[in-house]
Design an enzyme around this catalytic site. Structure first.
Site, PDB file in Angstrom:
ATOM      1  N   LEU A  95       0.945  -1.091  -0.229  1.00 47.22           N
ATOM      2  CA  LEU A  95      -0.044   0.002   0.210  1.00 47.22           C
ATOM      3  C   LEU A  95       0.915   1.186  -0.067  1.00 47.22           C
ATOM      4  O   LEU A  95       1.796   1.230   0.685  1.00 47.22           O
ATOM      5  CB  LEU A  95      -0.966  -0.048   1.307  1.00 47.22           C
ATOM      6  CG  LEU A  95      -2.060  -1.131   1.234  1.00 47.22           C
ATOM      7  CD1 LEU A  95      -2.518  -1.406   2.533  1.00 47.22           C
ATOM      8  CD2 LEU A  95      -3.182  -0.742   0.269  1.00 47.22           C
ATOM      9  N   ASN A 109      -2.013  -5.326  10.805  1.00 47.12           N
ATOM     10  CA  ASN A 109      -1.626  -6.578   9.774  1.00 47.12           C
ATOM     11  C   ASN A 109      -0.947  -7.557  10.759  1.00 47.12           C
ATOM     12  O   ASN A 109      -0.525  -7.602  11.786  1.00 47.12           O
ATOM     13  CB  ASN A 109      -0.419  -6.093   9.060  1.00 47.12           C
ATOM     14  CG  ASN A 109       0.258  -7.132   8.191  1.00 47.12           C
ATOM     15  OD1 ASN A 109      -0.790  -7.823   7.197  1.00 47.12           O
ATOM     16  ND2 ASN A 109       1.521  -7.278   7.877  1.00 47.12           N
ATOM     17  N   HIS A 111       1.896 -10.907  10.558  1.00 46.64           N
ATOM     18  CA  HIS A 111       2.790 -11.475   9.887  1.00 46.64           C
ATOM     19  C   HIS A 111       3.066 -12.571  10.579  1.00 46.64           C
ATOM     20  O   HIS A 111       3.342 -12.648  11.879  1.00 46.64           O
ATOM     21  CB  HIS A 111       3.907 -10.467   9.560  1.00 46.64           C
ATOM     22  CG  HIS A 111       5.054 -10.899   8.763  1.00 46.64           C
ATOM     23  ND1 HIS A 111       5.041 -10.886   7.519  1.00 46.64           N
ATOM     24  CD2 HIS A 111       6.337 -11.115   9.240  1.00 46.64           C
ATOM     25  CE1 HIS A 111       6.352 -11.416   6.959  1.00 46.64           C
ATOM     26  NE2 HIS A 111       6.955 -11.503   7.996  1.00 46.64           N
ATOM     27  N   ASP A 147       5.765  -4.696   6.493  1.00 46.99           N
ATOM     28  CA  ASP A 147       6.033  -5.578   7.605  1.00 46.99           C
ATOM     29  C   ASP A 147       6.678  -4.827   8.852  1.00 46.99           C
ATOM     30  O   ASP A 147       7.479  -5.247   9.791  1.00 46.99           O
ATOM     31  CB  ASP A 147       6.664  -6.975   7.529  1.00 46.99           C
ATOM     32  CG  ASP A 147       5.931  -7.584   6.564  1.00 46.99           C
ATOM     33  OD1 ASP A 147       4.615  -7.851   6.503  1.00 46.99           O
ATOM     34  OD2 ASP A 147       6.630  -8.557   5.696  1.00 46.99           O
ATOM     35  N   ALA A 175      -1.159 -20.335  15.764  1.00 44.63           N
ATOM     36  CA  ALA A 175      -0.937 -19.426  16.669  1.00 44.63           C
ATOM     37  C   ALA A 175      -1.783 -17.961  15.974  1.00 44.63           C
ATOM     38  O   ALA A 175      -2.278 -17.374  16.633  1.00 44.63           O
ATOM     39  CB  ALA A 175       0.495 -19.232  16.928  1.00 44.63           C
ATOM     40  N   GLU A 176      -1.660 -17.633  14.811  1.00 43.95           N
ATOM     41  CA  GLU A 176      -2.059 -16.478  14.179  1.00 43.95           C
ATOM     42  C   GLU A 176      -3.643 -16.625  14.413  1.00 43.95           C
ATOM     43  O   GLU A 176      -3.902 -15.287  14.727  1.00 43.95           O
ATOM     44  CB  GLU A 176      -1.878 -16.440  12.715  1.00 43.95           C
ATOM     45  CG  GLU A 176      -0.472 -16.507  12.203  1.00 43.95           C
ATOM     46  CD  GLU A 176      -0.344 -16.273  10.919  1.00 43.95           C
ATOM     47  OE1 GLU A 176      -0.936 -15.636  10.002  1.00 43.95           O
ATOM     48  OE2 GLU A 176       0.675 -17.174  10.187  1.00 43.95           O
TER      49      GLU A 176
HETATM   50  C1  GRF Z   1      -0.915 -15.679   6.986  1.00 48.21           C
HETATM   51  O1  GRF Z   1       0.085 -16.472   7.356  1.00 48.21           O
HETATM   52  C2  GRF Z   1      -0.511 -14.518   7.409  1.00 48.21           C
HETATM   53  O2  GRF Z   1       0.072 -14.289   8.494  1.00 48.21           O
HETATM   54  C3  GRF Z   1       0.150 -13.843   6.109  1.00 48.21           C
HETATM   55  O3  GRF Z   1      -0.424 -14.313   4.915  1.00 48.21           O
HETATM   56  C4  GRF Z   1      -1.110 -15.692   5.454  1.00 48.21           C
HETATM   57  C5  GRF Z   1      -2.464 -15.440   4.997  1.00 48.21           C
HETATM   58  O4  GRF Z   1      -3.279 -16.699   5.413  1.00 48.21           O
HETATM   59  N1  GRF Z   1       0.380 -12.517   5.969  1.00 48.21           N
HETATM   60  P1  GRF Z   1      -4.814 -16.705   5.330  1.00 48.21           P
HETATM   61  O5  GRF Z   1      -5.294 -15.992   4.048  1.00 48.21           O
HETATM   62  O6  GRF Z   1      -5.314 -15.893   6.436  1.00 48.21           O
HETATM   63  O7  GRF Z   1      -5.130 -18.136   5.509  1.00 48.21           O
END
Ligand code: GRF
Length: 224
Positions: A95, A109, A111, A147, A175-176
């Site tokens: 962006l 965001n 990452h 990032d 974990a995300e």
């Molecule tokens: C994730 O690993 C995120 O951290 C990165 O791209 C991936 C996206 O996966 N930025 P999803 O589309 O949310 O399944």
């Protein structure tokens, strides 16, 4: 409680988007997902959003002459839906400063590394190539540099000796899915204050110990 109106930007499968949608269904969650926008019309995430009854928009960046033209429509789509916070969730377009400044401290965001280490693509393979023992994921406020930006929350994930990029990506992704809803809740409930370009987590009466204790965790050590 008035929930913050959130727009999610995606480019692909949308699993982080799904984790935010699921979290937002709780009555006491401080945010609601009001629109999902993808720069790729074929993104699986758009179909998932539709199944949840969430407004979903494909804005194909290839149809635009410039990044600025694309971002003008992207911004307008967010404004048209009265979005207050933007969550990038696997959104694969850089962006420009113009867009990023419009959403300053209102755009998040995720990452898949412990930033500021391993910015950019192919994160997990680079982690393995370096022999790193602990990796993880980071939710941060968006700044113009890729990032980068004040870190809201991080989760640590151990690297196993027999990991490959796919197995590690899967463990980090789990974990995300826990971290992003937590980080969005902190921002949406007004607990994140940016001081000297660092995100400080506060309760109404100042920095909150109990909130901080939830921010760094190692999923492999949790009792689940
Ligand atoms: C994730 O690993 C995120 O951290 C990165 O791209 C991936 C996206 O996966 N930025 P999803 O589309 O949310 O399944």
């Amino acid at each position: 409680m008035k929930k913050k109106r959130v727009g999610i930007l995606i480019s692909g499968r949308g699993s982080n988007m799904s984790s935010l949608i699921e979290a937002s269904k709780a009555s006491d969650y401080p945010a609601e997902i009001v629109v999902v926008i993808s720069n790729r019309p074929d993104a699986e995430g758009l179909r998932i959003a539709a199944r949840h009854g969430i407004k979903n928009i494909a804005l194909d960046h290839r149809a635009y002459k410039s990044r600025e033209d694309f971002e003008k429509d992207l911004h307008q789509a967010l404004i048209d839906t009265d979005v207050e916070l933007v969550c990038n969730a696997g959104f694969m377009r850089l962006l420009t400063a113009g867009f990023v400044e419009k959403w300053h401290n209102r755009q998040l965001n995720i990452h898949p590394s412990l930033l500021p280490s391993f910015k950019g693509l192919h994160t997990h393979q680079r982690v393995l190539d370096e022999g790193v023992k602990i990796t993880g994921c980071t939710v941060h406020l968006v700044r113009t540099d890729m990032d980068s930006g004040p870190i809201i929350a991080q989760a640590a994930v151990h690297v196993e000796p027999d990991d490959n990029a796919d197995s590690l990506a899967l463990r980090v992704l789990q974990a995300e899915h826990k971290l992003y809803p937590l980080a969005l809740a902190l921002v949406a409930s007004g607990k994140v204050v940016v001081k000297n370009e660092k995100a400080v987590i506060c309760s109404q009466n100042g920095p909150s110990r109990s909130d901080e204790q939830h921010i760094l965790y190692a999923p492999s050590l949790s009792p689940e």
